[in-house]
Design a protein around this motif. Structure first.
Motif, PDB file in Angstrom:
ATOM      1  N   ASN A  80       0.866  -1.184   0.000  1.00  0.00           N
ATOM      2  CA  ASN A  80       0.000   0.000   0.000  1.00  0.00           C
ATOM      3  C   ASN A  80       0.895   1.225   0.000  1.00  0.00           C
ATOM      4  O   ASN A  80       1.545   1.534   0.998  1.00  0.00           O
ATOM      5  N   ILE A  81       0.982   1.887  -1.171  1.00  0.00           N
ATOM      6  CA  ILE A  81       1.740   3.151  -1.283  1.00  0.00           C
ATOM      7  C   ILE A  81       0.755   4.208  -1.741  1.00  0.00           C
ATOM      8  O   ILE A  81       0.960   4.887  -2.730  1.00  0.00           O
ATOM      9  N   GLY A  82      -0.344   4.328  -1.008  1.00  0.00           N
ATOM     10  CA  GLY A  82      -1.433   5.161  -1.483  1.00  0.00           C
ATOM     11  C   GLY A  82      -1.333   6.630  -1.125  1.00  0.00           C
ATOM     12  O   GLY A  82      -1.935   7.472  -1.770  1.00  0.00           O
ATOM     13  N   TRP A  83      -0.571   6.931  -0.093  1.00  0.00           N
ATOM     14  CA  TRP A  83      -0.672   8.276   0.477  1.00  0.00           C
ATOM     15  C   TRP A  83       0.692   8.917   0.714  1.00  0.00           C
ATOM     16  O   TRP A  83       1.665   8.216   0.982  1.00  0.00           O
ATOM     17  N   ARG A  85       2.308   9.955   3.121  1.00  0.00           N
ATOM     18  CA  ARG A  85       2.464   9.917   4.561  1.00  0.00           C
ATOM     19  C   ARG A  85       3.749   9.183   4.890  1.00  0.00           C
ATOM     20  O   ARG A  85       4.226   8.362   4.095  1.00  0.00           O
ATOM     21  N   LYS A  86       4.267   9.448   6.076  1.00  0.00           N
ATOM     22  CA  LYS A  86       5.473   8.749   6.499  1.00  0.00           C
ATOM     23  C   LYS A  86       5.099   7.369   7.036  1.00  0.00           C
ATOM     24  O   LYS A  86       3.988   7.171   7.533  1.00  0.00           O
ATOM     25  N   ALA A  87       6.059   6.450   6.972  1.00  0.00           N
ATOM     26  CA  ALA A  87       5.786   5.070   7.364  1.00  0.00           C
ATOM     27  C   ALA A  87       5.227   5.006   8.780  1.00  0.00           C
ATOM     28  O   ALA A  87       4.308   4.223   9.063  1.00  0.00           O
ATOM     29  N   THR A  92       0.730   3.643   5.115  1.00  0.00           N
ATOM     30  CA  THR A  92       1.361   2.908   4.021  1.00  0.00           C
ATOM     31  C   THR A  92       2.152   1.738   4.615  1.00  0.00           C
ATOM     32  O   THR A  92       2.528   1.762   5.788  1.00  0.00           O
ATOM     33  N   THR A  93       2.407   0.733   3.774  1.00  0.00           N
ATOM     34  CA  THR A  93       3.083  -0.476   4.239  1.00  0.00           C
ATOM     35  C   THR A  93       4.491  -0.154   4.749  1.00  0.00           C
ATOM     36  O   THR A  93       5.188   0.698   4.191  1.00  0.00           O
ATOM     37  N   ASN A  94       4.878  -0.864   5.795  1.00  0.00           N
ATOM     38  CA  ASN A  94       6.205  -0.710   6.380  1.00  0.00           C
ATOM     39  C   ASN A  94       7.289  -1.025   5.341  1.00  0.00           C
ATOM     40  O   ASN A  94       7.315  -2.116   4.783  1.00  0.00           O
ATOM     41  N   PRO A  95       8.184  -0.062   5.048  1.00  0.00           N
ATOM     42  CA  PRO A  95       9.174  -0.269   3.999  1.00  0.00           C
ATOM     43  C   PRO A  95      10.116  -1.444   4.285  1.00  0.00           C
ATOM     44  O   PRO A  95      10.560  -2.127   3.351  1.00  0.00           O
ATOM     45  N   MET A 130       8.136   9.835   0.521  1.00  0.00           N
ATOM     46  CA  MET A 130       7.697   9.940   1.918  1.00  0.00           C
ATOM     47  C   MET A 130       7.449   8.565   2.533  1.00  0.00           C
ATOM     48  O   MET A 130       7.753   8.335   3.701  1.00  0.00           O
ATOM     49  N   SER A 131       6.894   7.656   1.751  1.00  0.00           N
ATOM     50  CA  SER A 131       6.571   6.336   2.296  1.00  0.00           C
ATOM     51  C   SER A 131       7.833   5.576   2.677  1.00  0.00           C
ATOM     52  O   SER A 131       7.790   4.672   3.513  1.00  0.00           O
TER      53      SER A 131
END
Lengths: 305, 559
Positions: A80-83, A85-87, A92-95, A130-131
């Motif tokens: 999920n890289i939809g937004w 926002r920061k992790a 968003t999914t944890n990088p 950002m993600s």
């Protein structure tokens, strides 16, 4: 040329036909195997480890990455890289999870690993940065991109669809040998929760069509029936409890990764993290009814590791 | 020696133009350039002068950059025009590229005074009071003038041309190339024959390096291009027609350059072969090669390079019989230029564009439901006069939402940036436009400050919203809202979106994501625009809203 069948021709046809027959036999066997597995699906729940190790442990519990990814495979990972926002905001999914999956696939001999999504926020460059997923997955050896042009999609018809008859899905994902769904668990203002099945909405071009359809939940299920992952690895390390799916909202650190091949079972387990019953989540209920997987956790073989 | 100066000048032109293009290119996320990307705009003394007159205040840091060019001009004459100006270089390059030679000097139109009249008109327009500043009493210091400089300032004009036409064209070309490549790679033929993909891989790699741009589109791009093309086309009448006859910056620098202590000297070797006269880019040399016009000369030194007798050289000393510094202005025409300056103020005033309404202390233009400015923008009247329409903010904007205004703010606001949410949202974690504005018409702002830099308010049309009108399960606007300004009302068991106006800043992401085609059922309008308030006052409003003191629909405190 004559219409007569030469000896050579006959032999060739015999060999090909024989091989095909064996192949079909194999396929039937595999199907039977899968059906058997579906009757009592297994999911792995890993906890009390660092993020990368959660991934390793959960996949190992399912039989190892080698069961899913073969040498030379083309793998597509859909986090999920939809937004923008920061992790740590848990939208968003944890990088680290994405990166570890990339490393696992690489070790299994994957030829080509791509991380794809279709962001809602604009612009892609900012969302990717950002993600933190772009940097982490690229370092691990994957190509990372957001599909922001209709040219990157492929139309998939949904003959059994009740709310939707067709959907445009990211082409890379359709052409992959192995497709791994990597959602993050969040609350969602419209669908209650957004877990694995709902994450598929990020793989389509026209999300608006889902909302305009007769039922959003049904449209999600129609799509999920046709676009099915080979493996689901759900990120519940930090989950978003309020103001989902984008946040900012309250988060909770659960420290869990759930993996499995039965997407409904994985989602049903994830729902319990929010103190929700999967039966209360419309699209999960419908997904189960459509035969996409097991919603009753008593019938799921949950392996805690 | 005689040709070396010309070579040096050409190298200088090439370097400065390359610098201009590089700065234009790097005016993009993540904006890491150590040199200000608006360097050329800041260094433009005309933009600085006109803006400081019309805004009635000093404009930093542009002033310092502009002063360096002023000093340079006072020392060396119009070297900016001959050696630095990217517009001049663009004209030189196009003349060479298209083989435009202009007419013979004797047949070329003699309009060189025109640029001084244009300069005068622009400055008159800037000086006349056009609008009152906020609620101040009418007075010169409490007023602002109007910007006309944007129309003809060469640096603003060229930057604008690059943004509005060059950028979309480049994106289109790259995007098309990428689509074709993707189409090939995705085709059945390539799937069946992987070796074709191997052949395509170098192209794929090159495309990967460039990356797929999120294609930019702009309004007014055609007319902007036509203006630029027209300037090039005018060279058919005389080389550098623009520089010699029209450019107000050239006029300003020519006027300043009269102070330069460097002049051309023509020795007795001169045989009156007229080569220098024919070669002069700006027609500065009169029929008698022993005389030239100081304010016209752009110090290109072509004359020195072409003189077969090496009779022309540079000399120190302000006075010399060769140089004539008279501007040759006619009194009647000066009056006409001043009249034109007045007319330029009056013209927008007779349109509906500036008919105003006063709502709770904020002044809104009636034509301006969709006049949604970028965050950090000055209050409307100051903004319109400070904006030079260079397009840097639109270039740097990642979502392409910043578009030139056409009718939204009336004639006086033509080409100024507005947010057009259906093109893209003003994305929350972004502060780029505030960092590139050469005149600080968009003041720098931080991402945290965007929580209360109100530029508009979203309003929801329940008759077209599919959640309200059709009971559909749709709350995309709520999902996407970066500020949590949209909540849900459960009516008859269906959740429906509601805008919490005191929180909404008008970023437009709700309008952008709304699935109701083509306009969106939730739309941003300028009613919540609070640019007339200071940032502290706006923050106070946001704090009241967070406390719940500001209720839905209640009037905002008349701060």
């Amino acid at each position: 040329m004559t219409d007569e069948i030469t000896r050579r021709d006959f032999l060739r046809r015999a060999v090909v036909g024989g091989a095909a027959a064996i192949g079909i036999g194999e396929l039937v066997a595999v199907r039977a195997d899968m059906a058997d597995a579906a009757s009592s699906p297994t999911i792995a729940v890993a906890s009390k480890r660092r993020p990368a190790e959660l991934v390793r442990a959960s996949v190992e519990a399912l039989g190892g990455i080698g069961k899913f990814v073969k040498k030379g495979n083309r793998v597509v990972i859909k986090p999920n890289i939809g937004w923008a926002r920061k992790a740590e905001q848990a939208a968003t999914t944890n990088p680290e999870i994405v990166a570890e999956i990339v490393r696992l696939c690489k070790q299994a001999g994957a030829r080509d690993i791509r991380v794809v999504d279709h962001a809602v926020d604009r612009p892609d460059a900012l969302v990717l940065r950002m993600s933190g997923i772009e940097a982490a997955a690229r370092k691990a050896g994957a190509q990372v991109s957001l599909a922001s042009s209709p040219a990157l999609y492929e139309k998939v018809s949904l003959p059994k669809g009740r709310a939707l008859k067709s959907v445009s899905v990211i082409r890379d994902l359709r052409r992959a040998d192995v497709f791994i769904n990597v959602p993050i668990a969040k609350v969602h203002n419209t669908t209650g929760l957004t877990l694995g099945i709902k994450n598929m909405l990020g793989a389509v071009w026209d999300r608006g069509a889902f909302h305009r359809s007769s039922s959003l939940d049904q449209a999600i299920v129609d799509c999920a029936a046709e676009v099915r992952p080979h493996l689901v690895i759900l990120d519940a390390i930090r989950i978003l409890l309020t103001n989902g799916p984008k946040g900012p909202g309250r988060t909770a650190d659960k420290g869990i990764v759930v993996a499995g091949t039965d997407q409904v079972a994985v989602d049903a387990y994830a729902a319990t993290l929010f103190d929700r019953k999967a039966e209360q989540i419309g699209h999960l209920q419908r997904a189960h009814a459509a035969g996409l997987g097991e919603i009753d956790l008593r019938r799921v073989n949950v392996r805690h590791v | 020696m005689s040709k070396r100066l010309r070579l040096l000048r050409r190298v200088s032109q090439a370097l400065f133009s390359a610098g201009f293009l590089v700065l234009f290119a790097v005016a993009a996320y993540p904006l890491l350039s150590p040199v200000p990307v608006d360097l050329f705009l800041r260094a433009d003394p005309l933009l600085a002068l006109s803006t400081m007159i019309s805004l009635r205040q000093l404009v930093f840091p542009a002033l310092w950059y502009a002063l360096t060019v002023v000093v340079l001009t006072i020392l060396l004459g119009r070297v900016f025009c001959g050696w630095i100006c990217p517009m001049g270089t663009a004209i030189d390059a196009c003349e060479r590229l298209f083989g435009i030679r202009g007419r013979r000097p004797s047949a070329a139109p003699r309009l060189s005074s025109l640029k001084f009249y244009i300069l005068l008109a622009i400055l008159i327009t800037a000086a006349l009071p056009s609008a009152h500043r906020k609620a101040a009493e009418p007075s010169i210091s409490g007023s602002v003038g109007l910007s006309a400089v944007y129309l003809l300032d060469p640096v603003a004009l060229l930057t604008r041309t690059l943004t509005l036409t060059g950028l979309p064209a480049a994106h289109w070309a790259i995007g098309m190339g990428g689509d074709v490549l993707n189409g090939w790679n995705g085709s059945d033929a390539v799937q069946d024959h992987p070796w074709i993909a191997v052949l395509l891989s170098p192209l794929q790699m090159a495309y990967g390096l460039v990356g797929r741009p999120e294609g930019a589109y702009f309004r007014l791009s055609a007319i902007t291009f036509l203006v630029f093309a027209g300037i090039i086309a005018l060279s058919r009448y005389a080389r550098r027609f623009w520089c010699r006859n029209l450019c107000p910056l050239g006029a300003l620098l020519g006027w300043l350059g009269r102070l330069s202590p460097i002049r051309l000297r023509v020795s007795e070797e001169c045989t009156r072969c007229m080569r220098c006269v024919n070669e002069c880019k700006v027609g500065a040399i009169s029929d008698d090669p022993h005389h030239y016009s100081g304010p016209e000369c752009i110090e290109c030194y072509s004359c020195i390079a072409v003189c077969p007798e090496n009779a022309i050289s540079l000399a120190r000393g302000h006075r010399g019989e060769e140089r004539e510094d008279d501007l040759r202005l006619g009194r009647r025409r000066v009056l006409a230029a001043m009249g034109a300056g007045v007319a330029a103020v009056a013209l927008p005033k007779v349109g509906l564009g500036v008919r105003r309404t006063d709502a709770g202390g904020q002044v809104l233009k009636l034509s301006s439901m969709r006049l949604i400015r970028p965050p950090g923008a000055l209050a409307e009247d100051e903004f319109v006069t400070a904006c030079v329409r260079c397009g840097e903010c639109m270039k740097v904007c990642m979502t392409n939402t910043l578009q030139p205004a056409v009718g939204e703010g009336g004639l006086e606001a033509l080409g100024t940036p507005i947010i057009v949410p259906r093109v893209g949202p003003c994305t929350q974690p972004c502060d780029l436009c505030g960092r590139v504005c050469p005149t600080r018409a968009i003041q720098p702002f931080s991402i945290e400050e965007k929580d209360y830099l109100y530029v508009g308010t979203a309003s929801l049309d329940r008759s077209t919203c599919i959640a309200w009108a059709q009971d559909k399960e749709c709350l995309i606007c709520d999902e996407a809202c970066s500020y949590d300004a949209i909540s849900q009302d459960v009516v008859d068991g269906v959740s429906r979106p509601v805008v919490h106006e005191p929180i909404c800043t008008g970023c437009g992401i709700c309008e952008w994501v709304c699935p109701v085609e083509p306009r969106g059922a939730i739309r941003v309008n300028s009613s919540g625009d609070k640019r007339h308030l200071t940032r502290n006052e706006q923050r106070a409003i946001r704090e009241l809203a967070d406390e719940g003191t500001l209720e839905q629909g209640s009037p905002y405190p008349g701060l």
